[in-house]
Structure formats: structure tokens, C-alpha cells
Design a protein around this motif. Structure first.
Motif, PDB file in Angstrom:
ATOM      1  N   ARG A 155      43.438  32.870  27.694  1.00 46.83           N
ATOM      2  CA  ARG A 155      43.296  33.861  28.763  1.00 46.83           C
ATOM      3  C   ARG A 155      42.569  33.306  29.981  1.00 46.83           C
ATOM      4  N   GLN A 156      43.109  33.639  31.156  1.00 48.16           N
ATOM      5  CA  GLN A 156      42.395  33.395  32.401  1.00 48.16           C
ATOM      6  C   GLN A 156      42.912  34.412  33.409  1.00 48.16           C
ATOM      7  N   ARG A 157      42.315  34.433  34.609  1.00 49.80           N
ATOM      8  CA  ARG A 157      42.717  35.400  35.623  1.00 49.80           C
ATOM      9  C   ARG A 157      44.141  35.063  36.081  1.00 49.80           C
ATOM     10  N   VAL A 158      45.056  36.011  35.916  1.00 51.85           N
ATOM     11  CA  VAL A 158      46.444  35.750  36.300  1.00 51.85           C
ATOM     12  C   VAL A 158      46.850  36.735  37.387  1.00 51.85           C
ATOM     13  N   ASP A 159      47.512  36.205  38.436  1.00 52.90           N
ATOM     14  CA  ASP A 159      48.024  37.050  39.513  1.00 52.90           C
ATOM     15  C   ASP A 159      49.436  37.490  39.123  1.00 52.90           C
ATOM     16  N   ILE A 160      49.506  38.667  38.456  1.00 50.72           N
ATOM     17  CA  ILE A 160      50.792  39.178  37.975  1.00 50.72           C
ATOM     18  C   ILE A 160      51.754  39.378  39.143  1.00 50.72           C
ATOM     19  N   GLY A 161      51.225  39.983  40.215  1.00 49.85           N
ATOM     20  CA  GLY A 161      52.062  40.278  41.379  1.00 49.85           C
ATOM     21  C   GLY A 161      52.624  39.003  41.995  1.00 49.85           C
ATOM     22  N   GLY A 162      51.750  37.995  42.159  1.00 42.07           N
ATOM     23  CA  GLY A 162      52.178  36.729  42.755  1.00 42.07           C
ATOM     24  C   GLY A 162      53.251  36.066  41.917  1.00 42.07           C
ATOM     25  N   SER A 163      53.027  36.075  40.613  1.00 42.42           N
ATOM     26  CA  SER A 163      53.972  35.467  39.688  1.00 42.42           C
ATOM     27  C   SER A 163      55.333  36.165  39.782  1.00 42.42           C
ATOM     28  N   ALA A 164      55.299  37.513  39.771  1.00 41.00           N
ATOM     29  CA  ALA A 164      56.541  38.285  39.832  1.00 41.00           C
ATOM     30  C   ALA A 164      57.283  38.016  41.136  1.00 41.00           C
TER      31      ALA A 164
END
Lengths: 151, 505
Positions: free
Chosen positions: B352-361
Motif C-alpha cells: 500500500r501507498q498513496r495512489v492517485d486513482i483519478g490520475g491513473s484512470a
């Protein structure tokens, strides 16, 4: 003057045939010597167990991993252990997608690790790239034949 | 065997009994002592009584004597002067006597003095009889009757009475003195006894309490250590003897430990079996992917050879058949790749780490748009979609979900894909929404199973592994995934990436 050769270590006859076709299509003039298991590959590189080593070494070894008798890693280990073959470019050509195999391959000194594509078109592209990179751009500068010519 | 019977051994007593003993040890002797002290005081009676009684005795003795003296004097006066007044004085003195004697009788209750009182009564009676003989006569008559000696007799009796009264007075006084001395001694004894007993009881109580506390503490420590040892899978230490509640707890603990060990062993066996099965499954998946690839390569390669070598001998139908063979081989390759990826998801632990879901999508959708220009999909990605998750796995999951959305909006007039956060639940709920083909909610149970497809390949191409992979990834994060849809009205996939504490297990 002997023809320059490539050693293909591959036990699957279909793959042997397809590789030959791909190299032919890519207009590679090298002779494709085929070893269908690890032991044959060692004979081709180092000569028979009590005989003398072959006069000519291949310019490139294309090595499958899953092989009968000795597997690809064993062959690679022998190549890197022998001073005569230490500098041979070895390209692993396999169906394996295991990350462990890739790591082991590079750790043992493979020059490249390629996964055999299913599509013949992709396979052809790969053959062209291998030939241009390893047979044209990175010809071994210290091959014994050349040393004799200039020496 | 023990020589002491079981119920008398300290170690065999329950904590309740031990506690009662510890409390009772100081309280019981104290109570017994107080009982004796109260009994002694009651038996002795009120101390002031004896002293006051001796004063009454002294006074009434004096009055009795003075009554008799008055009577004697009056009788003599009357005898010689025949005075009526003297006779009256005599009678009044005699009349006072019974009352004074009665007071004396009431005051002198001590048995040792009653004897003297009887003797006094006798003497008084005799004196009264003598005085009766003297009254109402003339000296001549007296001499004629030969009773002159009565005069001497009265004097002698009065003397005797005075002596007896003195003795009685002294006896009563010494009795009072001894009584008060006895009182003081009793008080001193009660006080000393109280002191000694108190010290002994408090000391004994403290000692007993310490003994109890020590024995409880010692065994409680062993008990706590045993609980720790059991938690770490070590055998418990023996507990110092005792059959009280602590002993019972220890026995239960040991039994629990035995059960735990057995269950742990069972679990280990089962886990071992499971791991073995998993390894076999992975080896199988690997060998399948490896072994199926080679024939596929041959199918594709030799189809190509046929196409190029025998081009002049093939008509359009033949060439079309070869094209279909090669397309099928390509599709099978995709299936094998995805299946292998799915099988390998089982052994990765999400980092786990901080993930930018929006950026990835957004990046994935941009790649889709680049690959198929002219689709013109209306894309909305909400700002600030962040999560603590494994970036690689989340990327695979998003890729699969967005690939579906992209694919199933392929036949929609104004395709729209939206990625956002739903305002519900205690953990963030992300969603991927499209307005594409959707699916029948009645079929939603099949949605996440491997090789389950809700659309035919004719309508939409697919392997049926994508959503199984997504679910696997979400599950590896402890999250949940579910979907809502209307046929031809689009589909929304909701997912979380962390365990929802409120969700019952």
C-alpha cells in the motif's frame, strides 16, 4: 572461409521451423545450427566429450530454457564459465512468462531475454531486431577469426 | 498422603473461605473478648451503689441507736418523775424505730452482713422488752417487783448495740472499699486485655492477609505467565498447589491451551495442504500458459506460411478461413495471458501507498482514446480521488473496469464514462459509471466469476476474466466490489479498497 553461424537451441520442431522461416524472411544469411537439447548444444559449442573443440564458434546463441537433459540455464552457465565462450552473445528465447526465469537468466549473464510471441508477424519483427542488434551492430570485435586476419 | 484431613488444609480451601478466615481471625477473638468483658461488668453491677449503700447503712445505724438512746432516757425520766411529757417522748422514739430499721434492712443486702443485722434485731427486741418493763411504774413498784436490775440491763444492751453497730458499719465500709478496688482491677484488666487482644488480632489479621495475598499473588503471576506462554505456543509451568478458584482457572487455561495447540496443529496441516494445492495450481497455470503457447505459435506461424507460400492456390474463402484461424489463435493467447495473471494475483501481497486513482484512470482513458480516435467518449474524472492501495494492482483493476466501460459503450450514441466517489459508507466508495449496454441485474451473480460472460462474443469481444481479476484485486485489498445496471441504460461498478469495519464478516 566458413559461413557465419547462429546456434539455435530449441527442442520444439515447430519452433525450429518457424525460427528458420523468420530468419529467412528477414534475409539473414547466417547458417542456423540447431541443437534440440542441452547436451547437443554443449557438443556444438565445446566439441564431443573427448574430442577437440570446434574450430568456429557461432556469432550468436538463441537459447530456449525448457530443454531435455540440460536446461537452458545449465547451458548458459557453461558458456559463461568457459573463457573461450565467455563473450558469446546469448539471447534467451522462451515461452516462459515467469519473472523468476527472467531474473535468473540475466543473473547468469544472458545478453537479452525475449518472450516468444504467438503471432508470426511479431516473431518476424523480433528476429529482425535480434539480427540487426547482435549480428550487425554488436559483432564480437575479438572473434578468433578476425584476430588471425589482422594479427 | 496428607495427615491433615482435606477440608482442613489451607491449600484445599476456596478463596472465599480463605477470605472469611482472614476477616474472621481478628474479628472473632475480639467479639469473644467483648462478650466476656460485658458479662463481667454486668455481674459486678453498677459500681456507685455499694458506696452510697454504705453511707445509708452508717446513717440508719446511727438513727436506730439514737432512737433507742432517746427511748431509754425518756423511760428513765418517766420512771423517776412520772412526767407525762417524758412518756410521750418515749413513745415517739419507739414509733420512729421500725422505719429506721426498715431502711437499714433495705440497705444491708450483702449476705455476709445479714447475720449481724439479725443479731442487731434480736438485741433491739430485747432492749424494747426491757424498756417496756420500766414504763408506767414507780420506782417503788419496780423495787417491789424485783425488777430494778432492768435499769442496768438496758444500759448493758445499749452498749452491746453500739458495739455491734460499729462492727456493722465497718463491715459495710470495708465491703464498699473492696468492691471499688475490685472495680478498678476489673477495669484495668479489661483495658489490658483489650490492648493485648487488639494488638494480637490486628497483627494476626495482617499476617493472615499477607499470607493470603502472597499465595494469591504468587499463583496469579504463574497464571499470567502461563497465559503468555500459551499465547506463544509454549507448554505451561506447573502452578503451586491449591484447589481454590485460581486452581480452577489454571485447569481451564491448561485445557484451553491443549485445545488451542490441537486446533493450531489442525490449522497448520490444513494450511500446508492448501499451500500445496496452491503451488500445484500455480505450476499448472504456468505449464498451461507455457505449453499452450507453443502450439498456438505453430498454428499462427504455419497459417502465415500457408498464406504466403500457397497464395496462388487459395481462393478468397480459403484466405478468409486462414485469417479466422489466426484471429482465434490471437484470442486464445489473450485468454491464456489473463488466466496466468489471475492465477498469479493469489500470491501477491498488496504494497500500500498513496495512489492517485483519478490520475491513473485519466491516463488509462487517454490511452484508450489515443488507440481508437473518433470514438468521442465524454469522460469525467472527479478531482482528488486518492486511496492507500497497491498502485500496480489498482492500475490493473482500473484498466479492466475502464476497458469494460469503453467496450460496452461502443454501440451507444453519446458514450459517457464517469469515475468518481460515491457519498456513502464509512470508507471511500469509488465508482466507474458508463451509459453503455449494461446487463440484466438478475444475472449480476455471475458478473465476477472467471469465464462468465453476460454478452456474446458477437456483440462484444471478451474473455470473461477481466472482472474476476478486478474482484480478486479488490479482495486482496480487503475491499468489496458490486455493480448496478439497467439493460441498455449503462452500468456502475462500485468498489472500496479497505475493509469496511461496519460490514459484518
Amino acid at each position: 572461409m566458413t559461413t557465419k553461424q547462429i546456434l539455435l537451441v530449441e527442442d520444439n520442431p515447430d519452433d525450429v521451423e518457424l525460427t528458420m522461416r523468420a530468419f529467412r524472411s528477414a534475409s539473414i544469411s547466417h547458417t542456423l545450427t540447431v541443437a534440440t537439447d542441452g547436451a547437443e548444444a554443449l557438443v556444438a559449442l565445446f566439441g564431443p566429450p573427448n574430442g577437440s573443440p570446434p574450430a568456429e564458434l557461432p556469432e550468436l546463441v538463441l537459447l530456449d530454457l525448457k530443454l531435455p537433459i540440460f536446461d537452458g540455464f545449465d547451458v548458459l552457465r557453461r558458456i559463461r564459465a568457459n573463457p573461450r565462450t565467455r563473450h558469446l552473445p546469448v539471447v534467451i528465447l522462451t515461452s516462459s512468462t515467469q519473472p523468476e526465469d527472467l531474473e535468473t537468466g540475466y543473473a547468469l549473464g544472458a545478453n537479452s531475454y525475449l518472450q516468444k510471441p504467438v503471432s508470426f508477424g511479431d516473431f518476424l519483427t523480433m528476429a529482425r531486431q535480434v539480427a540487426s542488434y547482435w549480428l550487425t551492430l554488436n559483432r564480437p570485435a575479438h572473434s578468433p577469426a578476425k584476430a588471425r586476419v589482422f594479427g | 498422603m496428607h495427615l491433615v484431613p482435606r477440608f482442613m488444609r489451607w491449600s484445599a480451601l476456596s478463596l472465599r473461605t480463605k477470605g472469611l478466615i482472614v476477616v474472621g481471625l481478628p474479628v472473632l477473638p475480639m467479639a469473644v473478648f467483648w462478650a466476656f468483658a460485658v458479662a463481667a461488668v454486668i455481674r459486678q453491677g453498677p459500681p456507685a451503689n455499694t458506696t452510697s449503700r454504705s453511707l445509708i447503712v452508717q446513717a440508719s445505724l446511727a438513727r436506730v441507736f439514737s432512737d433507742l438512746l432517746d427511748a431509754d432516757a425518756a423511760a428513765r425520766h418517766n420512771l423517776f418523775t412520772d412526767s407525762t411529757k417524758a412518756l410521750q417522748r418515749y413513745h415517739s422514739a419507739i414509733d420512729r424505730l421500725p422505719a429506721d430499721l426498715s431502711v437499714l434492712d433495705n440497705a444491708m443486702i450483702d449476705p455476709s452482713l445479714r447475720q449481724s443485722l439479725l443479731k442487731l434485731q434480736e438485741l433491739v427486741d430485747e432492749e424494747l422488752a426491757v424498756l417496756t418493763r420500766l414504763t408506767g411504774r414507780t420506782p417503788t413498784e419496780l423495787a417491789k417487783m424485783g425488777e430494778v436490775e432492768a435499769l442496768d440491763r438496758s444500759v448493758a444492751l445499749l452498749e452491746e448495740i453500739r458495739a455491734l453497730a460499729g462492727t456493722m458499719e465497718k463491715g459495710q465500709a470495708s465491703l464498699a472499699a473492696s468492691r471499688s478496688e475490685q472495680n478498678r482491677r476489673t477495669q484495668r484488666m479489661i483495658f489490658a486485655g483489650f490492648l493485648v487482644i487488639s494488638v494480637a488480632c490486628v497483627g494476626g489479621g495482617i499476617l493472615a492477609a499477607l499470607l493470603l495475598a502472597n499465595s494469591v499473588k504468587r499463583r496469579a503471576i504463574v497464571l499470567a505467565r502461563n497465559a503468555d506462554r500459551l499465547a506463544h505456543g509454549l507448554p505451561p509451568e506447573p502452578l503451586p498447589v491449591g484447589e481454590d478458584e485460581i486452581g480452577t482457572v489454571d485447569a481451564r487455561l491448561r485445557e484451553a491451551g491443549r485445545l488451542l495447540t490441537r486446533r493450531e496443529r489442525d490449522l497448520r496441516d490444513r494450511t500446508g495442504d492448501l499451500e500445496q494445492a496452491n503451488r500445484e495450481l500455480e505450476a499448472f497455470a504456468y505449464s498451461v500458459s507455457h505449453d499452450l503457447r507453443a502450439p498456438l505459435r505453430a498454428i499462427d506461424g504455419f497459417s502465415e506460411a500457408l498464406e504466403s507460400d500457397c497464395a496462388d492456390r487459395l481462393d478468397n474463402g480459403g484466405r478468409d478461413s486462414l485469417r479466422r484461424v489466426r484471429a482465434a489463435a490471437r484470442r486464445m493467447e489473450t485468454i491464456i495471458d489473463e488466466l496466468l495473471a489471475l492465477s498469479q494475483l493469489g500470491r501477491v501481497e498488496p504494497k500500500r501507498q498513496r495512489v492517485d486513482i483519478g490520475g491513473s484512470a485519466a491516463a488509462i482513458l487517454a490511452e484508450f482514446a489515443r488507440r481508437s480516435p473518433g470514438r468521442g467518449v465524454d469522460i469525467t474524472v472527479a478531482p482528488g480521488l486518492m486511496a492507500d492501495a497497491d498502485p500496480d494492482l489498482v492500475h490493473i483493476a482500473l484498466h479492466n473496469l475502464l476497458d469494460n466501460a469503453w467496450k460496452y459503450t461502443g454501440k451507444t450514441a453519446r458514450p459517457r464514462i464517469e469515475v468518481g466517489l460515491s457519498p456513502e459508507g464509512s470508507v471511500p466508495v469509488f465508482h466507474v459509471r458508463d451509459n453503455g449496454a449494461g446487463f440484466d441485474m438478475a444475472q449480476s451473480g455471475k458478473l465476477f466469476g472467471a469465464f462468465q460472460r453476460l454478452h456474446t462474443n458477437h456483440d462484444f469481444e471478451g474473455t470473461g476474466i477481466g472482472l474476476a481479476t478486478v474482484q480478486r484485486i479488490i479482495n486482496r485489498h480487503g475491499g468489496r466490489i458490486w455493480a448496478e445496471s439497467v439493460v441498455n441504460g449503462g452500468a456502475t461498478f462500485f468498489f472500496t479498497l479497505e475493509p469496511d469495519v461496519r460490514t459484518p464478516v
